[in-house]
Design an enzyme around this catalytic site. Structure first.
Site, PDB file in Angstrom:
ATOM      1  N   GLY A  68      25.996  -4.699 -12.977  1.00  0.00           N
ATOM      2  CA  GLY A  68      27.314  -4.378 -12.633  1.00  0.00           C
ATOM      3  C   GLY A  68      27.181  -3.819 -11.291  1.00  0.00           C
ATOM      4  O   GLY A  68      26.365  -3.371 -10.389  1.00  0.00           O
ATOM      5  N   GLY A 115      24.286  -5.629 -16.433  1.00  0.00           N
ATOM      6  CA  GLY A 115      25.494  -6.704 -16.904  1.00  0.00           C
ATOM      7  C   GLY A 115      25.183  -8.060 -16.773  1.00  0.00           C
ATOM      8  O   GLY A 115      25.753  -8.805 -17.535  1.00  0.00           O
ATOM      9  N   GLU A 138      18.012   0.655 -17.286  1.00  0.00           N
ATOM     10  CA  GLU A 138      19.120   1.833 -17.045  1.00  0.00           C
ATOM     11  C   GLU A 138      18.767   3.278 -17.176  1.00  0.00           C
ATOM     12  O   GLU A 138      19.131   4.322 -16.543  1.00  0.00           O
ATOM     13  CB  GLU A 138      20.134   1.636 -18.248  1.00  0.00           C
ATOM     14  CG  GLU A 138      21.218   0.482 -17.826  1.00  0.00           C
ATOM     15  CD  GLU A 138      20.737  -0.848 -18.162  1.00  0.00           C
ATOM     16  OE1 GLU A 138      21.287  -2.072 -17.960  1.00  0.00           O
ATOM     17  OE2 GLU A 138      19.553  -0.881 -18.915  1.00  0.00           O
ATOM     18  N   ASP A 146      23.372  -0.570 -22.018  1.00  0.00           N
ATOM     19  CA  ASP A 146      24.531  -1.045 -22.704  1.00  0.00           C
ATOM     20  C   ASP A 146      24.551  -2.529 -22.912  1.00  0.00           C
ATOM     21  O   ASP A 146      23.649  -3.017 -22.833  1.00  0.00           O
ATOM     22  CB  ASP A 146      25.689  -0.320 -22.003  1.00  0.00           C
ATOM     23  CG  ASP A 146      25.838  -0.929 -20.600  1.00  0.00           C
ATOM     24  OD1 ASP A 146      24.965  -1.032 -20.005  1.00  0.00           O
ATOM     25  OD2 ASP A 146      26.780  -0.562 -20.050  1.00  0.00           O
TER      26      ASP A 146
END
Length: 348
Positions: A68, A115, A138, A146
């Site tokens: 992201g 992402g 992450e 996530d």
């Protein structure tokens, strides 16, 4: 075709396929909110279009998608405007891909992280080339894996998902195929021909089988044994003590993993391991609701912003995690990440 997203993402109808291309090569195709919404609209439209047999997604340049737009998330959070809606829409998209009833083919010919994993790994066909580099890094920035990481990582063989989640280490196409992240491996030189076949026939299984090659696992048998032994443990202190004992006995894989874990956010490690343990028992929608709970707490905490500062703002500096040691993290603080949200749960 225009589903929105501006110059960052392109949609085409080619033969029997809906083709999606992420077009931010200078930003390694980092996902923006506009791209998330546009892809969501495209999938909704193509799911109802009988002339579309399958969807294919790829990226321009040397990345499929490296994650992201994390600097935007950082800036908004530091300004007191956490981007909760971006993540809510992204998580809903991840779940929509997982339940998409037509073949969804991700052509991963380069970097795929964060992402980018969310818009690839939940599809029915994940095609990796020799250029693919996969990671969920992450925990290194005080965050957690996530975009559905809590769903797919616990389901990889040999506790490999826990190893990838807690270390953030990178793997290549052979490990991706062996572990179950990839469903097919093809030569990069065959990518264009594979795309042509997908568009012409609309048959993802036949096209994938036609161009598939064997990609041997890169991680050695002894290393796989080490990973399975230590990362199958369900408590972080047990994992660390087990790795310490093996490292003291000369296990180099254990030594390297231990050294990596010691650089990670203690809070992120504990939250991530707990999310994986829960995620192995939940369906995809349930995982996304759980991740949204965690996300809300991460975006109002300390370690995420400190991790981004150290990695991307003051590049190369050492993050000052709070707390700095695993043993100083209160169990109740970890429990709080998983509590129901006062403002309401993620609506799917």
């Amino acid at each position: 075709m225009d589903f929105g997203g501006g110059q960052d993402i392109r949609f085409e109808r080619r033969g029997r396929a809906g083709v999606v291309t992420m077009t931010r090569p200078k930003a390694l195709n980092a996902v923006t909110h506009g791209m998330v919404l546009a892809l969501t609209r495209a999938l909704e439209a193509w799911s109802r279009d009988d002339s579309v047999a399958l969807v294919v997604i790829g990226g321009e340049g040397r990345a499929f998608c490296a994650g992201g737009d994390i600097l935007e998330v950082y800036a908004a959070g530091k300004a007191g405007r956490p981007l909760f809606e971006f993540f809510a829409d992204e998580y809903r998209l991840n779940a929509a891909i997982a339940r998409f009833e037509k073949p969804y083919v991700a052509l991963v010919d380069g970097i795929v992280m964060g992402g980018g994993v969310g818009v690839s790994v939940h599809g029915s066909h994940r095609v990796f080339t020799e250029n693919a580099v996969f990671a969920m890094p992450e925990v290194g920035i005080g965050f957690f894996p996530d975009v559905g990481g809590s769903f797919f990582l616990p389901r990889l063989k040999g506790s490999f998902g826990a190893y990838l989640a807690l270390t953030g280490n990178r793997i290549r196409w052979g490990d991706a195929l062996w572990s179950g992240i990839a469903t097919h491996t093809v030569r990069s030189s065959d990518s264009a021909a594979l795309l042509d076949a997908l568009c012409e026939t609309g048959d993802a299984d036949a096209a994938g089988a036609r161009f598939a090659v064997d990609a041997p696992r890169e991680t050695s048998d002894p290393a796989i044994t080490t990973i399975g032994r230590h990362f199958s443990l369900e408590q972080m202190d047990h994992i660390l003590s087990s790795l310490e004992e093996a490292a003291d006995s000369g296990d180099e894989v254990a030594r390297q993993a231990l050294a990596t874990l010691r650089t990670r956010s203690p809070t992120s490690l504990l939250v991530t391991l707990r999310a994986l343990l829960f995620g192995g028992m939940l369906d995809m929608d349930e995982c996304m609701r759980m991740e949204f709970r965690i996300l809300n707490r991460m975006l109002t905490g300390h370690d995420f912003y400190e991790g981004i500062r150290a990695a991307l703002i003051d590049k190369g500096s050492t993050p000052a995690w709070r707390p700095a040691r695993i043993e100083d993290v209160e169990p109740a603080a970890i429990e709080a990440y998983f509590e129901p949200l006062a403002g309401g749960e993620l609506m799917m």
